[in-house]
Enzyme design. Sequence first.
Site, PDB file in Angstrom:
ATOM      1  N   CYS A 135      35.785  83.377  55.548  1.00 10.77           N
ATOM      2  CA  CYS A 135      36.427  84.695  55.622  1.00 10.77           C
ATOM      3  C   CYS A 135      35.559  85.637  56.436  1.00 10.77           C
ATOM      4  O   CYS A 135      36.011  86.277  57.380  1.00 10.77           O
ATOM      5  CB  CYS A 135      36.625  85.315  54.242  1.00 10.77           C
ATOM      6  SG  CYS A 135      36.960  84.126  52.955  1.00 10.77           S
ATOM      7  N   GLU A 207      42.609  80.438  56.341  1.00 14.04           N
ATOM      8  CA  GLU A 207      42.498  81.560  57.285  1.00 14.04           C
ATOM      9  C   GLU A 207      43.560  81.421  58.382  1.00 14.04           C
ATOM     10  O   GLU A 207      44.226  82.386  58.729  1.00 14.04           O
ATOM     11  CB  GLU A 207      41.103  81.616  57.925  1.00 14.04           C
ATOM     12  CG  GLU A 207      40.042  82.257  57.049  1.00 14.04           C
ATOM     13  CD  GLU A 207      40.296  83.749  56.799  1.00 14.04           C
ATOM     14  OE1 GLU A 207      40.753  84.448  57.702  1.00 14.04           O
ATOM     15  OE2 GLU A 207      40.049  84.198  55.676  1.00 14.04           O
TER      16      GLU A 207
END
Length: 224
Positions: A135, A207
């Site tokens: 992240c 993601e």
Amino acid sequence: MKFSQRLYDKVKPIWEQNHAHPFVQGMGDGTLAKEKFRFYMIQDYLYLIEYAKVFALGAVKATDVKTMARFAELLHSTLSEEMELHRQYAKKFGIATQELEEAKPSPTTLAYTHYMLHVSQNGTLAELVAALLPCMWSYWEIGKDLAKKKDACDHEFYGEWITMYASAEFGQLATWCINLMDEHAKGKPEPELRKLEEIFLNTTRFEYMFWDMAYHEEMWPNNG
Ligand SMILES: Cc1ncc(CO)c(N)n1
């Protein structure tokens, strides 16, 4: 080779796909449809609420006071700085506080946050770091990449987003996380390293899915 380098090499093709994704490219050249960004902002706000809890769990699992303090700082900066960016964007995009607070997570947001929280609650500190590292690291990479484009940082809508994730402050947080991963991987047997690699790969995959979900404004099937 540092363990973080091994992780980076493993997911490089996916990160390249992230950078090439029309959502990311659209932020960089300013052509992204506002509706898509609006959808993303709301989902990302919900994401960050759960993500902040991963930092709280990091503070719980830390075995020294310095690491504990750093997780507490990350928790605080997510709630007060990163989420403040989202609240400012919400104002700019006409999203009322109530809409933000009453919004429901999309299937991808739900799957991603629950996976991270599951690993964080049940795994070791190293596993927690492997889950959250993509992240921070991938956003920093994307931020830096987009910031190089002409006028991208001054764009009326997407400039602030790019400026925040390309910033030295965000870079420091990401670097701290990379170093923590290396520190905790040191001396671990190969089967454990493979497990960390798999977790890192999974959140990297999420993601990509998050960008794709936002681009297609994807909620549950059948408007359910
Ligand atoms: C989905 C996602 N990943 C990473 C970040 C960076 O904190 C974010 N805001 N949202």
